[in-house]
Motif scaffolding. Structure first.
Motif, PDB file in Angstrom:
ATOM      1  N   GLU A 267      20.862   2.114   3.056  1.00 46.27           N
ATOM      2  CA  GLU A 267      20.012   0.971   3.375  1.00 46.27           C
ATOM      3  C   GLU A 267      18.696   1.422   3.993  1.00 46.27           C
ATOM      4  N   CYS A 268      17.630   0.884   3.453  1.00 45.84           N
ATOM      5  CA  CYS A 268      16.276   1.251   3.855  1.00 45.84           C
ATOM      6  C   CYS A 268      15.683   0.189   4.772  1.00 45.84           C
ATOM      7  N   GLN A 269      14.889   0.635   5.733  1.00 45.57           N
ATOM      8  CA  GLN A 269      14.106  -0.261   6.579  1.00 45.57           C
ATOM      9  C   GLN A 269      12.639  -0.038   6.248  1.00 45.57           C
ATOM     10  N   TYR A 270      11.982  -1.084   5.759  1.00 42.92           N
ATOM     11  CA  TYR A 270      10.548  -1.000   5.496  1.00 42.92           C
ATOM     12  C   TYR A 270       9.775  -1.398   6.740  1.00 42.92           C
ATOM     13  N   TYR A 271       8.553  -0.878   6.839  1.00 45.01           N
ATOM     14  CA  TYR A 271       7.644  -1.209   7.924  1.00 45.01           C
ATOM     15  C   TYR A 271       6.268  -1.536   7.346  1.00 45.01           C
ATOM     16  N   SER A 272       5.612  -2.504   7.941  1.00 45.39           N
ATOM     17  CA  SER A 272       4.211  -2.760   7.642  1.00 45.39           C
ATOM     18  C   SER A 272       3.389  -2.042   8.711  1.00 45.39           C
ATOM     19  N   VAL A 273       2.197  -1.609   8.321  1.00 52.43           N
ATOM     20  CA  VAL A 273       1.309  -0.907   9.242  1.00 52.43           C
ATOM     21  C   VAL A 273       0.218  -1.881   9.674  1.00 52.43           C
ATOM     22  N   LYS A 274       0.078  -2.055  10.987  1.00 51.85           N
ATOM     23  CA  LYS A 274      -0.949  -2.954  11.516  1.00 51.85           C
ATOM     24  C   LYS A 274      -2.067  -2.125  12.142  1.00 51.85           C
ATOM     25  N   ILE A 275      -3.252  -2.273  11.559  1.00 57.67           N
ATOM     26  CA  ILE A 275      -4.438  -1.595  12.072  1.00 57.67           C
ATOM     27  C   ILE A 275      -5.452  -2.681  12.388  1.00 57.67           C
ATOM     28  N   GLY A 276      -5.738  -2.848  13.664  1.00 58.50           N
ATOM     29  CA  GLY A 276      -6.610  -3.940  14.082  1.00 58.50           C
ATOM     30  C   GLY A 276      -5.951  -5.259  13.735  1.00 58.50           C
ATOM     31  N   ASN A 277      -6.661  -6.117  13.025  1.00 58.92           N
ATOM     32  CA  ASN A 277      -6.096  -7.404  12.599  1.00 58.92           C
ATOM     33  C   ASN A 277      -5.537  -7.359  11.188  1.00 58.92           C
ATOM     34  N   GLN A 278      -5.553  -6.186  10.570  1.00 56.88           N
ATOM     35  CA  GLN A 278      -5.119  -6.071   9.180  1.00 56.88           C
ATOM     36  C   GLN A 278      -3.695  -5.528   9.093  1.00 56.88           C
ATOM     37  N   ILE A 279      -2.873  -6.215   8.290  1.00 55.91           N
ATOM     38  CA  ILE A 279      -1.494  -5.783   8.084  1.00 55.91           C
ATOM     39  C   ILE A 279      -1.367  -5.236   6.664  1.00 55.91           C
ATOM     40  N   HIS A 280      -0.872  -4.005   6.572  1.00 54.47           N
ATOM     41  CA  HIS A 280      -0.651  -3.336   5.289  1.00 54.47           C
ATOM     42  C   HIS A 280       0.858  -3.349   5.047  1.00 54.47           C
ATOM     43  N   LYS A 281       1.290  -4.291   4.230  1.00 54.13           N
ATOM     44  CA  LYS A 281       2.718  -4.564   4.045  1.00 54.13           C
ATOM     45  C   LYS A 281       3.459  -3.396   3.382  1.00 54.13           C
ATOM     46  N   ASP A 282       4.591  -3.083   3.953  1.00 59.90           N
ATOM     47  CA  ASP A 282       5.550  -2.125   3.390  1.00 59.90           C
ATOM     48  C   ASP A 282       4.937  -0.767   3.060  1.00 59.90           C
ATOM     49  N   ARG A 283       4.130  -0.232   3.964  1.00 52.23           N
ATOM     50  CA  ARG A 283       3.501   1.067   3.722  1.00 52.23           C
ATOM     51  C   ARG A 283       4.329   2.227   4.275  1.00 52.23           C
ATOM     52  N   ALA A 284       5.436   1.913   4.955  1.00 46.74           N
ATOM     53  CA  ALA A 284       6.288   2.957   5.507  1.00 46.74           C
ATOM     54  C   ALA A 284       7.742   2.528   5.375  1.00 46.74           C
ATOM     55  N   TRP A 285       8.639   3.517   5.356  1.00 48.59           N
ATOM     56  CA  TRP A 285      10.063   3.195   5.288  1.00 48.59           C
ATOM     57  C   TRP A 285      10.885   4.321   5.906  1.00 48.59           C
TER      58      TRP A 285
END
Length: 100
Positions: A51-69
């Motif tokens: 089972e994988c856990q995805y993460y979104s990366v938040k830089i400032g006010n911008q969210i980059h969805k599912d860029r890490a796992w």
């Protein structure tokens, strides 16, 4: 090695501390700036890693969805196949630059 999205460094560690799986560099959890990561609800289970856990990366006010796992609790057979315990190690999407 560093993982960067634009000008922001998300993770940094010696290459000897990283784990390479299927062409992706996995960074030890302590080398990642966890303040930049947000849990994602995207579901995924790898047939051989678990089972994988995805993460979104938040830089400032911008969210980059599912860029890490990560695989918080990989299958024991996956750890055996990889040759090291990569529990919780974090990898990044192709648009996150990983290099020296």
């Amino acid at each position: 090695m560093r993982a960067r999205l634009g000008e922001t460094t998300i993770a940094e560690a010696d290459e000897s501390d990283l784990v390479r799986i299927e062409g992706n560099w996995y960074f030890p959890p302590q080398s990642v700036d966890s303040a930049l990561l947000q849990d994602s609800d995207t579901p995924y289970t790898c047939p051989w890693k678990g089972e994988c856990q995805y993460y979104s990366v938040k830089i400032g006010n911008q969210i980059h969805k599912d860029r890490a796992w990560a695989y918080p609790t990989p299958y024991p057979s996956a750890i055996e196949k990889v040759g090291t315990d990569f529990s919780g190690y974090i990898a990044f999407a192709p648009d996150v630059e990983v290099g020296d």
